[in-house]
Design a protein around this motif. Structure first.
Motif, mmCIF file in Angstrom:
data_model
loop_
_atom_site.group_PDB
_atom_site.id
_atom_site.type_symbol
_atom_site.label_atom_id
_atom_site.label_comp_id
_atom_site.label_asym_id
_atom_site.label_seq_id
_atom_site.Cartn_x
_atom_site.Cartn_y
_atom_site.Cartn_z
ATOM 1 N N LEU A 303 21.734 59.605 37.375
ATOM 2 C CA LEU A 303 20.711 60.218 38.343
ATOM 3 C C LEU A 303 19.513 59.404 38.253
ATOM 4 O O LEU A 303 19.171 58.867 37.189
ATOM 5 C CB LEU A 303 20.475 61.600 37.965
ATOM 6 C CG LEU A 303 21.848 62.490 37.950
ATOM 7 C CD1 LEU A 303 21.439 64.068 37.673
ATOM 8 C CD2 LEU A 303 22.598 62.450 39.331
ATOM 9 N N PRO A 304 18.612 59.509 39.442
ATOM 10 C CA PRO A 304 17.249 58.870 39.072
ATOM 11 C C PRO A 304 16.689 59.161 38.051
ATOM 12 O O PRO A 304 15.495 58.230 37.567
ATOM 13 C CB PRO A 304 16.563 59.316 40.239
ATOM 14 C CG PRO A 304 17.526 59.585 41.247
ATOM 15 C CD PRO A 304 18.932 60.322 40.555
ATOM 16 N N ASP A 305 16.571 60.422 37.418
ATOM 17 C CA ASP A 305 15.733 60.770 36.370
ATOM 18 C C ASP A 305 16.370 60.164 35.119
ATOM 19 O O ASP A 305 15.964 60.642 33.797
ATOM 20 C CB ASP A 305 15.683 62.187 36.153
ATOM 21 C CG ASP A 305 17.115 63.100 35.810
ATOM 22 O OD1 ASP A 305 18.032 62.407 35.664
ATOM 23 O OD2 ASP A 305 17.042 64.280 36.200
ATOM 24 N N GLY A 306 17.375 59.516 34.979
ATOM 25 C CA GLY A 306 17.962 58.826 33.654
ATOM 26 C C GLY A 306 19.372 59.393 33.085
ATOM 27 O O GLY A 306 19.803 59.158 32.146
ATOM 28 N N ARG A 307 19.409 60.819 33.660
ATOM 29 C CA ARG A 307 20.596 61.552 33.282
ATOM 30 C C ARG A 307 21.815 61.089 33.815
ATOM 31 O O ARG A 307 21.859 60.375 34.711
ATOM 32 C CB ARG A 307 20.427 62.822 33.467
ATOM 33 C CG ARG A 307 19.220 63.638 32.580
ATOM 34 C CD ARG A 307 19.391 65.211 32.966
ATOM 35 N NE ARG A 307 19.013 65.410 34.268
ATOM 36 C CZ ARG A 307 19.608 66.114 34.940
ATOM 37 N NH1 ARG A 307 20.827 66.723 34.617
ATOM 38 N NH2 ARG A 307 19.272 66.395 36.454
ATOM 39 N N THR A 308 22.961 61.227 32.907
ATOM 40 C CA THR A 308 24.370 60.797 33.586
ATOM 41 C C THR A 308 25.076 62.203 33.775
ATOM 42 O O THR A 308 24.957 62.851 32.635
ATOM 43 C CB THR A 308 25.159 59.972 32.730
ATOM 44 O OG1 THR A 308 24.256 58.641 32.835
ATOM 45 C CG2 THR A 308 26.452 59.528 33.478
ATOM 46 N N GLU A 315 25.418 68.261 41.353
ATOM 47 C CA GLU A 315 24.517 67.272 40.868
ATOM 48 C C GLU A 315 25.300 65.969 41.269
ATOM 49 O O GLU A 315 24.861 64.899 41.626
ATOM 50 C CB GLU A 315 23.856 67.293 39.547
ATOM 51 C CG GLU A 315 22.747 67.996 39.278
ATOM 52 C CD GLU A 315 21.921 67.992 38.070
ATOM 53 O OE1 GLU A 315 20.555 67.880 38.007
ATOM 54 O OE2 GLU A 315 22.722 68.105 36.978
ATOM 55 N N GLU A 319 24.513 62.893 44.023
ATOM 56 C CA GLU A 319 24.249 61.328 43.685
ATOM 57 C C GLU A 319 25.300 60.567 44.415
ATOM 58 O O GLU A 319 25.124 59.646 45.109
ATOM 59 C CB GLU A 319 24.509 61.110 42.400
ATOM 60 C CG GLU A 319 24.147 59.661 41.881
ATOM 61 C CD GLU A 319 23.079 58.841 42.498
ATOM 62 O OE1 GLU A 319 23.234 57.822 42.670
ATOM 63 O OE2 GLU A 319 22.002 59.428 42.812
#
Length: 434
Positions: A303-308, A315, A319
């Motif tokens: 995700l754009p916030d760095g989480r996978t 979510e 994506e």
């Protein structure tokens, strides 16, 4: 093994690595005939002119034999192949494409080191000969100058008889029947028209005909229209559907097929499709792009916030939809193109069905509010109750529409899916100028 054959077998392996094939060969039950089981046989036409076969998930050291079925008979293909340490037995260039038989059916038998015999069946649809030939001739020559005609076999197989006829501008009508030449050199014919006028060149192969004209002397050359490009692309689920569409639209458009079996948009696959789509648009400028992509999804999305996030929650779908929408925008070409995206039906495996359903939800979300994007939903046709169906009722008869792997469509299913795509393209007038 040559590079093209390596790529074809690599495509087979990619299908399995991506999860497109979910079943394995199993021994027959006591209630079954010894050769009645289905399983893990995959056919690919990723190399132009050839069908490659591969059987997967087998005991290393087993012996695999491949056969082509025609009517009630079988013909052995190649020599027996030993299953390698990965459980894989390939047969590259198992058969060549044929003008007279686009649907090909295959059987594989595997004999294990313990002597157990397992079998699997599959079929595949290859292109017809409608777009096989590339015919060139000059638009205009001076009176008495040579008109050089060249007929190239784009399959590079050669062998099939092609008939070339030339007439007009004072030429005596003459025809020549000759075998196609393998490779790119092609069949060549030269004529020297003695008068002003129009030279007519007609080329026929397996019932398909191409006509070009060349103006001689003071005659005015005709404009040659090539028609818009219809691009069919995606993962292995587009294969077979693309062949039918080529037959359906071959006289109205230039149909170009560029499938990438075993690929996906989730995980790290998005970058590859970004490059692939940009290249296809740059080279082909398709008026209409038909996409089938989603059988290999399921990898974690960053995700754009760095989480996978793992498949297949909201979510993850969001994506994936962002990536699908970016792909749609590329093929839309700022309004110059149109996109037809195929929604896939349920798979036999519940786990695979969940992934396909999530990918379909992403496509629906991605297409929302995008002018020029059209969806062809195969779910009401092949899985109307949300469940996998091996057969459906069509035209008053029961049709086996699914491949043995429980994910792909059979050749009959591909024809029905292509008809749904064709109907939408015609109904919406998508091959007209946008």
């Amino acid at each position: 093994m040559g590079g093209r054959r390596t790529r074809a077998l690599g495509a087979l392996a990619a299908i399995v690595a991506g999860g497109a094939v979910a079943t394995v060969l199993a021994p027959p039950s006591a209630a079954q005939a010894p050769a009645a089981t289905s399983g893990f046989l995959v056919a690919s036409r990723n190399e132009t002119g050839y069908v490659a076969l591969g059987i997967f998930g087998q005991t290393p050291g087993s012996t695999a034999r491949f056969f082509e079925r025609e009517g009630t008979g079988e013909a052995a293909l190649g020599a027996p192949v030993t299953v390698d340490s990965r459980g894989f037995a390939p047969l590259s260039r198992a058969v060549t494409w044929r003008c007279d038989r686009p649907v090909r059916s295959f059987t594989a038998t595997v004999t294990t080191p313990a002597g157990q015999v397992l079998t699997a069946d599959t079929d595949i649809r290859t292109p017809s000969c409608r777009s096989r030939l590339a015919v060139t001739a000059p638009r205009h020559v001076a009176r008495g100058a040579l008109v050089r005609v060249r007929v190239v076999d784009t399959w590079s197989l050669g062998g099939d008889p092609v008939r070339v006829c030339v007439s007009g501008a004072g030429l005596t009508h003459r025809c020549r029947t000759t075998a196609l030449v393998a490779g790119r050199r092609g069949v060549r014919l030269r004529v020297r028209p003695p008068r002003d006028g129009e030279v007519r060149v007609a080329v026929a192969l397996a019932g398909h005909r191409t006509v070009l004209t060349t103006a001689s002397g003071t005659a005015k050359p005709r404009a040659r229209t090539t028609g818009p490009v219809l691009l069919t692309t995606g993962d292995s689920t587009i294969e077979g559907i693309d062949s039918v569409l080529e037959d359906d639209f071959g006289s109205a458009a230039r149909v170009r097929t560029e499938s990438a079996p075993g690929t996906e948009l989730s995980g790290f696959g998005g970058a590859g499709w970004t490059r692939r789509a940009a290249s296809q648009v740059r080279r082909l400028h398709p008026r209409v792009t038909v996409l089938s992509l989603g059988a290999n999804e399921g990898f974690g999305n960053a995700l754009p916030d760095g989480r996978t996030v793992d498949c297949c929650g909201d979510e993850w779908v969001g994506e994936l939809a962002r990536r699908q929408r970016a792909l749609m925008r590329t093929f839309l070409q700022h309004g110059r193109g149109r996109v037809v995206w195929i929604l896939l039906p349920a798979a036999r495996s519940a786990a695979k069905s969940a992934v396909i359903d999530a990918a379909d939800r992403g496509v629906i979300a991605a297409a929302k509010g995008l002018p020029g994007v059209h969806l062809v939903d195969l779910r009401p046709l092949f899985s109307p109750d949300g469940r996998f169906h091996q057969t459906i009722e069509s035209g008053g008869r029961t049709v086996d529409v699914r491949a043995p792997d429980g994910v792909h469509l059979s050749a009959a299913g591909q024809a029905l899916a292509a008809e749904a795509v064709r109907s939408l393209i015609v109904r919406e007038g998508l091959l007209d100028t946008p």
